[in-house]
Scaffold this active site. Structure first.
Site, PDB file in Angstrom:
ATOM      1  N   HIS A 100       0.715  -1.114  -0.083  1.00 27.89           N
ATOM      2  CA  HIS A 100      -0.234   0.161  -0.194  1.00 27.89           C
ATOM      3  C   HIS A 100       0.943   1.297   0.075  1.00 27.89           C
ATOM      4  O   HIS A 100       1.862   1.456   0.695  1.00 27.89           O
ATOM      5  CB  HIS A 100      -0.856   0.063   1.124  1.00 27.89           C
ATOM      6  CG  HIS A 100      -1.723  -1.160   1.520  1.00 27.89           C
ATOM      7  ND1 HIS A 100      -1.293  -2.413   2.350  1.00 27.89           N
ATOM      8  CD2 HIS A 100      -2.942  -1.139   1.425  1.00 27.89           C
ATOM      9  CE1 HIS A 100      -2.290  -3.053   2.651  1.00 27.89           C
ATOM     10  NE2 HIS A 100      -3.356  -2.376   2.023  1.00 27.89           N
ATOM     11  N   ASP A 103       2.234   2.053   3.208  1.00 30.44           N
ATOM     12  CA  ASP A 103       3.156   1.170   3.995  1.00 30.44           C
ATOM     13  C   ASP A 103       4.822   1.627   3.603  1.00 30.44           C
ATOM     14  O   ASP A 103       5.708   1.286   4.482  1.00 30.44           O
ATOM     15  CB  ASP A 103       3.267  -0.367   3.100  1.00 30.44           C
ATOM     16  CG  ASP A 103       1.950  -0.817   3.497  1.00 30.44           C
ATOM     17  OD1 ASP A 103       1.049  -0.520   4.119  1.00 30.44           O
ATOM     18  OD2 ASP A 103       1.550  -1.840   2.565  1.00 30.44           O
ATOM     19  N   GLU A 231     -10.662  -6.873  -4.356  1.00 29.37           N
ATOM     20  CA  GLU A 231     -10.380  -7.947  -3.429  1.00 29.37           C
ATOM     21  C   GLU A 231     -11.714  -8.188  -2.559  1.00 29.37           C
ATOM     22  O   GLU A 231     -12.076  -7.257  -1.701  1.00 29.37           O
ATOM     23  CB  GLU A 231      -9.254  -7.720  -2.539  1.00 29.37           C
ATOM     24  CG  GLU A 231      -8.922  -8.731  -1.515  1.00 29.37           C
ATOM     25  CD  GLU A 231      -7.847  -8.487  -0.901  1.00 29.37           C
ATOM     26  OE1 GLU A 231      -6.734  -7.935  -1.523  1.00 29.37           O
ATOM     27  OE2 GLU A 231      -7.659  -8.785   0.397  1.00 29.37           O
ATOM     28  N   HIS A 270     -10.915 -14.093   3.626  1.00 25.06           N
ATOM     29  CA  HIS A 270     -12.128 -13.200   3.116  1.00 25.06           C
ATOM     30  C   HIS A 270     -13.111 -14.232   2.767  1.00 25.06           C
ATOM     31  O   HIS A 270     -14.446 -14.071   3.144  1.00 25.06           O
ATOM     32  CB  HIS A 270     -11.690 -12.360   2.198  1.00 25.06           C
ATOM     33  CG  HIS A 270     -10.748 -11.278   2.572  1.00 25.06           C
ATOM     34  ND1 HIS A 270     -10.438 -10.166   1.831  1.00 25.06           N
ATOM     35  CD2 HIS A 270     -10.096 -11.066   3.833  1.00 25.06           C
ATOM     36  CE1 HIS A 270      -9.723  -9.407   2.484  1.00 25.06           C
ATOM     37  NE2 HIS A 270      -9.369 -10.017   3.662  1.00 25.06           N
ATOM     38  N   ASP A 295      -4.776 -13.764  -2.607  1.00 30.36           N
ATOM     39  CA  ASP A 295      -4.214 -13.316  -1.284  1.00 30.36           C
ATOM     40  C   ASP A 295      -4.249 -14.673  -0.456  1.00 30.36           C
ATOM     41  O   ASP A 295      -5.233 -15.023  -0.128  1.00 30.36           O
ATOM     42  CB  ASP A 295      -5.013 -12.236  -0.628  1.00 30.36           C
ATOM     43  CG  ASP A 295      -4.149 -10.914  -1.048  1.00 30.36           C
ATOM     44  OD1 ASP A 295      -3.419 -10.971  -2.063  1.00 30.36           O
ATOM     45  OD2 ASP A 295      -4.530  -9.922  -0.584  1.00 30.36           O
ATOM     46  N   ASP A 306     -10.219 -11.779  10.567  1.00 34.10           N
ATOM     47  CA  ASP A 306      -9.396 -12.165   9.511  1.00 34.10           C
ATOM     48  C   ASP A 306      -8.040 -12.254  10.335  1.00 34.10           C
ATOM     49  O   ASP A 306      -7.449 -11.136  10.390  1.00 34.10           O
ATOM     50  CB  ASP A 306      -9.491 -10.801   8.660  1.00 34.10           C
ATOM     51  CG  ASP A 306      -8.775 -10.817   7.375  1.00 34.10           C
ATOM     52  OD1 ASP A 306      -8.637 -12.163   6.975  1.00 34.10           O
ATOM     53  OD2 ASP A 306      -8.700  -9.990   6.616  1.00 34.10           O
ATOM     54  N   ASP A 308      -5.524 -13.846   9.241  1.00 32.75           N
ATOM     55  CA  ASP A 308      -4.341 -13.692   8.481  1.00 32.75           C
ATOM     56  C   ASP A 308      -3.213 -14.572   8.642  1.00 32.75           C
ATOM     57  O   ASP A 308      -2.080 -14.096   8.877  1.00 32.75           O
ATOM     58  CB  ASP A 308      -3.902 -12.101   8.220  1.00 32.75           C
ATOM     59  CG  ASP A 308      -4.875 -11.386   7.281  1.00 32.75           C
ATOM     60  OD1 ASP A 308      -5.710 -11.816   6.675  1.00 32.75           O
ATOM     61  OD2 ASP A 308      -4.711 -10.020   7.387  1.00 32.75           O
TER      62      ASP A 308
HETATM   63  C1  XLS Z   1      -7.474  -6.800   4.469  1.00 30.42           C
HETATM   64  C2  XLS Z   1      -6.958  -6.771   3.035  1.00 30.42           C
HETATM   65  C3  XLS Z   1      -5.694  -6.021   2.644  1.00 30.42           C
HETATM   66  C4  XLS Z   1      -5.795  -6.090   0.993  1.00 30.42           C
HETATM   67  C5  XLS Z   1      -5.123  -4.844   0.638  1.00 30.42           C
HETATM   68  O1  XLS Z   1      -8.170  -7.658   4.802  1.00 30.42           O
HETATM   69  O2  XLS Z   1      -6.610  -8.182   2.927  1.00 30.42           O
HETATM   70  O3  XLS Z   1      -4.685  -6.241   3.064  1.00 30.42           O
HETATM   71  O4  XLS Z   1      -5.123  -7.343   0.565  1.00 30.42           O
HETATM   72  O5  XLS Z   1      -5.645  -3.827   0.807  1.00 30.42           O
HETATM   73 NI    NI Z   2      -5.740  -9.088   1.245  1.00 33.30          NI
HETATM   74 NI    NI Z   3      -7.406  -9.604   4.591  1.00 34.90          NI
END
Ligand code: XLS
Ligand code: NI
Ligand code: NI
Length: 437
Positions: A100, A103, A231, A270, A295, A306, A308
């Site tokens: 981003h 970032d 996304e 997601h 992703d 989430d 991750d």
């Molecule tokens: C958040 C998203 C984010 C996107 C990019 O949940 O996964 O990280 O991948 O903005």
């Molecule tokens: Ni993402």
């Molecule tokens: Ni995410």
């Protein structure tokens, strides 16, 4: 100077190795279905979790030990971090990364300053890309962290905030283009609602479409020919995110004439938050010709947000690769690790363990999926299951030779339909396990 002393370039040592800093399955040159693993998977490291993640959670402060990062918002710190990021990616052997705008460079005290800071860091990225051959999979813009976006960005009720977001997208597109980025992503940050009583739903969604059209137009005007990606995510941070899942996104894109410009960037966690499996999302987007990139991560069965996490589950990666082999190749998309090490895994070396494991899990999933496809038992089962559509009545219906009246006549004449056969779900699940064993 090295940020990871003691870590050499990670190499493939084969399935028997016990060395934790080696690949057991990811052998980038190995051919699978005639394509190298590197080209099938197109692995990408994310800047946000991997180089900006602090390990903080709603209950406590950050835990990450990052000796190269002084925690300041200075441009020097951003540049030092960039050098470290490329050292990490080079040692890991990934061909791509993603970021981003916020970032990579400090936002400073004005938008103009932010843009100048971006230019400084982009120069460093360019140098590092040239030195290492690592490329940008995608760029994006953070339109959700700053308090100005509390009502959303493209879907905000505040027209000035919409303009601010537009300025950020403009610059993010320009730097993505400058760095040779192959895609540009829109994740709907705070594009959604918390409450319908204060929300003009139609206006917000119309604005989102207008915003994306402006992005497409600007990209074309600067010569960016990469792929645009949306996304999907169903909720978090908002109660309802407009891009809730693959089907909703595709419907939105078509309704506003954006489908020619966009594909989807599907994220595992997601999908599960939306009440789908990742394979469902991949199949749905794939069959509509809208699979762009993924992703790669995973959630936790016991936690409803989430999380991750890095993907390590072979069943999951096998399912992903079955769909990707079916609808791929992924290029210009890739397998982007939108994943973060756990708060408790705070040492720099944990970044290597996390990525190595995830890369191996996808490489193994790729080999297993290819073996399932080579044997053909699964495909053959599905083919036979639909055999009634290959000839006679089914083929006639598919060819448009029937209407309700002719079908009614057909079945009245025939009386009883042909018998049904078992779907054999358990047998097929056993078949998948045969390859995992
Ligand atoms: C958040 C998203 C984010 C996107 C990019 O949940 O996964 O990280 O991948 O903005
Ligand atoms: Ni993402
Ligand atoms: Ni995410």
């Amino acid at each position: 100077m090295t940020a990871f002393p003691g870590v050499q370039k990670i190499v493939y040592e084969g399935p028997k190795t016990k060395h934790p800093l080696a690949f057991r399955h990811y052998n980038e040159k190995e051919l699978v279905e005639g394509r190298s693993m590197k080209d099938h998977l197109r692995f990408s490291v994310v800047y946000w979790h991997t180089f900006r993640g602090t390990g903080s959670d709603p209950f406590g402060a950050g835990t990450m030990l990052r000796p190269w990062d002084d925690g300041s918002d200075s441009i020097e710190n951003a540049v030092r971090r960039a050098r470290v990021a490329f050292e990490f990616m080079e040692k890991l052997g990934v061909p791509y990364y993603a970021f981003h705008d916020t970032d990579i460079a400090p936002e400073g005290s004005s938008l103009l300053q932010f843009q100048q800071n971006l230019d400084t860091v982009v120069r460093v990225f360019k140098e590092e890309q040239q030195r290492t051959g690592i490329r940008l999979l995608w760029g994006t813009q953070n339109l959700f962290s700053h308090p100005r976006f509390l009502h959303g960005a493209a879907t905000t009720c505040n027209a000035d905030v919409f303009a601010y977001a537009a300025a950020q997208v403009k610059k993010a597109l320009e730097i993505t283009h400058e760095l040779g980025g192959e895609n540009h992503v829109f994740w709907g940050g705070r594009e959604g609602y918390q409450n319908l009583h204060n929300t003009d739903l139609k206006r917000e969604i119309d604005h989102l479409a207008k915003f994306l059209h402006m992005a497409v137009d600007h990209a074309r005007s600067i010569g960016f020919t990469g792929q645009f990606l949306i996304e999907p995510k169903p909720h978090e941070p908002t109660k309802h995110q407009y891009d809730s899942d693959a089907a909703a996104c595709i419907n939105f894109l078509r309704a506003y004439g954006l489908e020619k410009h966009f594909k989807l960037n599907l994220e595992t966690n997601h999908a599960t938050l939306a009440g789908h499996t990742m394979m469902h999302e991949l199949e749905y987007a794939g069959m509509q010709g809208m699979l762009g990139s993924i992703d790669a991560n995973r959630g936790d069965l016991l936690l409803g947000w989430d999380t991750d996490q890095f993907p390590t589950d072979l069943y999951l990666t096998t399912e992903c690769m079955l769909s990707i082999l079916k609808y791929g190749p992924l290029a210009p998309g890739g397998v982007n690790f939108d994943a973060k090490v756990r708060r408790e895994s705070f040492e720099p070396i944990d970044l290597f363990h996390a990525h190595i494991g995830a890369m191996d899990a996808f490489a193994q999933g790729l080999k297993i999926a290819a073996a399932i496809r080579a044997d053909g038992d699964l495909t053959e089962f599905v083919r036979q299951r639909y055999a009634s559509w290959d000839h006679g009545l089914g083929a006639e219906i598919e060819a448009g030779k029937h209407d309700l009246a002719s079908l009614s006549q057909y079945i009245l004449r025939k009386g009883t339909p042909a018998e049904n056969f078992s779907g054999r779900q358990e047998m097929l699940e056993n078949l998948i396990n045969r390859y995992l064993g």
